[in-house]
Motif scaffolding. Structure first.
Motif, PDB file in Angstrom:
ATOM      1  N   ALA A  48       0.602  -1.033   0.206  1.00  0.00           N
ATOM      2  CA  ALA A  48       0.005  -0.209   0.132  1.00  0.00           C
ATOM      3  C   ALA A  48       1.111   1.426  -0.370  1.00  0.00           C
ATOM      4  N   GLN A  49       2.357   1.438  -0.386  1.00  0.00           N
ATOM      5  CA  GLN A  49       2.765   2.177  -0.698  1.00  0.00           C
ATOM      6  C   GLN A  49       2.875   3.211  -1.894  1.00  0.00           C
ATOM      7  N   LYS A  50       2.777   4.595  -1.846  1.00  0.00           N
ATOM      8  CA  LYS A  50       2.400   5.071  -2.995  1.00  0.00           C
ATOM      9  C   LYS A  50       4.369   5.610  -3.795  1.00  0.00           C
ATOM     10  N   VAL A  51       3.454   4.714  -5.143  1.00  0.00           N
ATOM     11  CA  VAL A  51       5.124   4.396  -5.486  1.00  0.00           C
ATOM     12  C   VAL A  51       5.292   5.113  -6.928  1.00  0.00           C
ATOM     13  N   ALA A  52       4.314   6.054  -7.941  1.00  0.00           N
ATOM     14  CA  ALA A  52       4.255   6.289  -8.779  1.00  0.00           C
ATOM     15  C   ALA A  52       3.358   7.578  -8.911  1.00  0.00           C
ATOM     16  N   ASN A  53       3.087   8.767  -9.435  1.00  0.00           N
ATOM     17  CA  ASN A  53       2.037   9.805  -8.748  1.00  0.00           C
ATOM     18  C   ASN A  53       2.042  10.847 -10.330  1.00  0.00           C
ATOM     19  N   ASP A  54       1.277  11.695 -10.802  1.00  0.00           N
ATOM     20  CA  ASP A  54       0.796  12.231 -11.683  1.00  0.00           C
ATOM     21  C   ASP A  54       1.420  13.411 -11.542  1.00  0.00           C
ATOM     22  N   PRO A  55       2.224  13.910 -12.597  1.00  0.00           N
ATOM     23  CA  PRO A  55       2.689  14.972 -11.494  1.00  0.00           C
ATOM     24  C   PRO A  55       1.833  16.104 -11.837  1.00  0.00           C
ATOM     25  N   LYS A  58      -3.248  14.535 -11.457  1.00  0.00           N
ATOM     26  CA  LYS A  58      -5.057  14.977 -12.093  1.00  0.00           C
ATOM     27  C   LYS A  58      -5.164  13.671 -12.054  1.00  0.00           C
ATOM     28  N   MET A  59      -4.522  12.706 -11.810  1.00  0.00           N
ATOM     29  CA  MET A  59      -4.409  10.799 -11.903  1.00  0.00           C
ATOM     30  C   MET A  59      -4.409  10.595 -10.687  1.00  0.00           C
ATOM     31  N   PRO A  60      -4.840   9.375 -10.145  1.00  0.00           N
ATOM     32  CA  PRO A  60      -4.329   8.796  -8.948  1.00  0.00           C
ATOM     33  C   PRO A  60      -3.628   8.027  -9.321  1.00  0.00           C
ATOM     34  N   SER A  61      -3.616   8.448  -8.102  1.00  0.00           N
ATOM     35  CA  SER A  61      -1.398   7.717  -7.411  1.00  0.00           C
ATOM     36  C   SER A  61      -1.703   6.504  -7.562  1.00  0.00           C
ATOM     37  N   VAL A  62       0.044   5.648  -7.455  1.00  0.00           N
ATOM     38  CA  VAL A  62      -0.088   4.365  -7.619  1.00  0.00           C
ATOM     39  C   VAL A  62       0.389   4.186  -6.559  1.00  0.00           C
ATOM     40  N   HIS A  63       0.400   2.524  -6.231  1.00  0.00           N
ATOM     41  CA  HIS A  63       0.434   2.445  -5.068  1.00  0.00           C
ATOM     42  C   HIS A  63       0.469   0.542  -4.744  1.00  0.00           C
ATOM     43  N   SER A  64       1.984   0.170  -4.113  1.00  0.00           N
ATOM     44  CA  SER A  64       2.085  -1.309  -5.183  1.00  0.00           C
ATOM     45  C   SER A  64       1.563  -2.331  -3.890  1.00  0.00           C
ATOM     46  N   SER A  65       1.633  -3.367  -4.518  1.00  0.00           N
ATOM     47  CA  SER A  65      -0.171  -4.587  -3.836  1.00  0.00           C
ATOM     48  C   SER A  65       0.810  -5.370  -2.699  1.00  0.00           C
ATOM     49  N   VAL A  66       2.095  -4.961  -2.969  1.00  0.00           N
ATOM     50  CA  VAL A  66       2.489  -6.181  -1.446  1.00  0.00           C
ATOM     51  C   VAL A  66       3.799  -5.817  -1.353  1.00  0.00           C
ATOM     52  N   LEU A 105      -8.999  10.786  -1.676  1.00  0.00           N
ATOM     53  CA  LEU A 105      -9.158   9.765  -2.704  1.00  0.00           C
ATOM     54  C   LEU A 105      -8.544   9.666  -3.615  1.00  0.00           C
ATOM     55  N   ARG A 106      -7.891  10.641  -4.089  1.00  0.00           N
ATOM     56  CA  ARG A 106      -7.409  10.399  -5.494  1.00  0.00           C
ATOM     57  C   ARG A 106      -5.771  10.258  -4.994  1.00  0.00           C
ATOM     58  N   ASP A 107      -5.347  10.608  -3.707  1.00  0.00           N
ATOM     59  CA  ASP A 107      -4.528  10.669  -3.085  1.00  0.00           C
ATOM     60  C   ASP A 107      -4.237   8.562  -2.732  1.00  0.00           C
ATOM     61  N   GLY A 108      -5.010   8.049  -2.610  1.00  0.00           N
ATOM     62  CA  GLY A 108      -5.405   6.950  -2.017  1.00  0.00           C
ATOM     63  C   GLY A 108      -6.181   6.332  -3.028  1.00  0.00           C
ATOM     64  N   GLY A 109      -5.360   6.395  -4.501  1.00  0.00           N
ATOM     65  CA  GLY A 109      -5.267   5.036  -5.869  1.00  0.00           C
ATOM     66  C   GLY A 109      -6.805   5.437  -6.190  1.00  0.00           C
ATOM     67  N   ILE A 110      -7.743   6.227  -5.897  1.00  0.00           N
ATOM     68  CA  ILE A 110      -9.037   6.342  -6.913  1.00  0.00           C
ATOM     69  C   ILE A 110      -9.192   7.586  -8.200  1.00  0.00           C
ATOM     70  N   ASN A 111      -9.623   6.866  -9.157  1.00  0.00           N
ATOM     71  CA  ASN A 111      -9.728   8.447  -9.647  1.00  0.00           C
ATOM     72  C   ASN A 111     -10.981   8.750  -9.827  1.00  0.00           C
ATOM     73  N   ILE A 112     -11.069  10.224  -9.259  1.00  0.00           N
ATOM     74  CA  ILE A 112     -12.100  11.447  -9.042  1.00  0.00           C
ATOM     75  C   ILE A 112     -12.657  11.871  -9.949  1.00  0.00           C
ATOM     76  N   ARG A 113     -11.755  12.062 -11.442  1.00  0.00           N
ATOM     77  CA  ARG A 113     -12.034  12.612 -12.963  1.00  0.00           C
ATOM     78  C   ARG A 113     -14.063  12.207 -12.534  1.00  0.00           C
ATOM     79  N   PRO A 114     -14.367  11.797 -12.772  1.00  0.00           N
ATOM     80  CA  PRO A 114     -15.336  11.159 -13.212  1.00  0.00           C
ATOM     81  C   PRO A 114     -16.833  11.782 -12.562  1.00  0.00           C
ATOM     82  N   LEU A 115     -16.161  12.574 -10.755  1.00  0.00           N
ATOM     83  CA  LEU A 115     -17.246  13.071 -10.392  1.00  0.00           C
ATOM     84  C   LEU A 115     -17.364  14.641  -9.828  1.00  0.00           C
TER      85      LEU A 115
END
Length: 383
Positions: A48-55, A58-66, A105-115
């Motif tokens: 669940a560590q954040k490993v990549a983000n959108d400069p 706008k897009m959700p952050s990417v987290h490791s699943s392991v 939520l976006r920082d937690g990996g959720i795409n909020i752009r449709p909201l």
């Protein structure tokens, strides 16, 4: 009914938990196209560590699943081999205001752009394509988690109404949502079709749609205070509970498929999904299934000219001209496609399916959208 077009959810079967299959270690592949890596090769990362983000933020952050070691970083992927049981610290959620909650939520990996604030909120619980019905398990078994996610959206968006779109004949409910039964025939499960069925309008600006799996992920993110690392992915008739980034090669093998030369492995369904070019490609957080299209004596699509039969126009639910859009895109005349309402295309894939000449019509449309999104021409194409 043609099984390819039936969206009737299958009867629930057993869930295969990848983590319980005796694998010595798992290597995941996370897509980071357009993202900025926050780790480097050799780094230890926690689950669940954040490993990549959108400069651009706008897009959700990417987290490791392991929990594991970063083994490789490319422009488009991060590979991590599982090792250890470290878990990232809980996320902090800004609950003081709507904007802060959505950004959390976006920082937690959720795409909020449709909201959208103050819009009608539609929860789409209809399978996107035949067989992609894993959210049946979520809505039946984790209704409390989904209600937690719905409460968050009610606080953050103040929607004027909430609706649950479900296949006709299913008795699913979400407290606070008005149910709308929809005929379970493709492409009725795609968002644009769901909006038309629920509101009676085409592409109204005051409506936003998320699918049931996303609502679950929102609720689970809030409940666990961490990015969701496991998702439901349907492969053939097998429903897997698997980490985000699990390589498709492992999933299709465990589902009993043997992959031969020229077979196609597709994220989601064969009509609207996207083929992967390597079996090391990982499933994304919004992937609902993996499909295998076996090679035949004739290619599924060919580089052939349009014969002008008009079949794609007749079949197009958006009532645009896919033939003309694909013709201009084929020769790099991308801006010309704006004259044919390319933004109205919701990529159902029926144009390619019914094409007499077996042209890659949808692929040409996607190419044109991608090229146009690089230019300040049509904001809708970048959503």
């Amino acid at each position: 009914m043609n099984s390819l077009f039936s969206l009737v959810p299958a009867e629930r079967g057993p869930i295969v938990n990848i983590r319980e299959q005796g694998l010595s270690s798992l290597e995941i592949t996370l897509s980071i196209t357009g993202y900025r890596p926050l780790v480097k090769t050799g780094d230890s990362v926690s689950k669940a560590q954040k490993v990549a983000n959108d400069p651009e933020g706008k897009m959700p952050s990417v987290h490791s699943s392991v929990s594991g070691i970063v083994t490789d970083i490319k422009n488009d992927f991060i590979s991590i081999r599982e090792k250890g049981e470290r878990v990232a610290d809980p996320l902090e959620f800004d609950m003081r205001n709507a904007g802060g909650m959505l950004e959390s939520l976006r920082d937690g990996g959720i795409n909020i752009r449709p909201l959208k604030q103050g819009a009608t909120l539609i929860i789409n619980a209809i399978p996107k394509e035949a067989g992609l019905d894993g959210h049946r398990f979520l809505i039946e078994e984790f209704n409390d988690i989904m209600l937690e996610g719905l409460a968050c959206l009610n606080n953050a968006l103040s929607p004027k109404a909430c609706a649950l779109a479900l296949p006709k004949g299913m008795d699913w409910t979400l407290s606070g949502c008005v149910g709308h039964e929809i005929d379970p025939v493709y492409p009725n499960g795609l968002n644009a079709m769901v909006v038309k069925a629920v509101t009676g309008k085409e592409m109204p600006p005051d409506v936003c749609v998320i699918n049931a799996a996303t609502l679950y992920r929102i609720g689970r993110t809030l409940h666990g205070r961490r990015a969701v690392t496991d998702i439901m992915v349907k492969v053939g008739s097998t429903l897997f509970l698997t980490p985000v980034g699990t390589q498709v090669g492992l999933l299709v093998k465990m589902a009993g498929f043997g992959i031969s030369n020229h077979d196609r492995v597709i994220l989601d369904g064969p009509l609207s999904g996207e083929a992967v070019y390597t079996l090391r490609h990982g499933v994304g957080p919004e992937t609902q299934g993996v499909s295998v299209v076996a090679a035949g004596p004739e290619p599924t699509i060919m580089d052939s000219p349009c014969v002008g039969c008009g079949e794609c126009v007749i079949r197009c639910p958006a009532r645009i001209q896919p033939n003309m859009i694909s013709r201009h895109a084929e020769f790099g005349l991308f801006e010309n496609t704006l004259n044919y309402s390319i933004a109205a295309c919701f990529e159902c894939g029926l144009c390619t399916y019914w094409c007499t000449a077996q042209r890659p019509v949808l692929q040409y449309i996607r190419l044109a959208k991608k090229e146009l999104s690089k230019k300040p021409i049509l904001e809708d194409l970048r959503k």
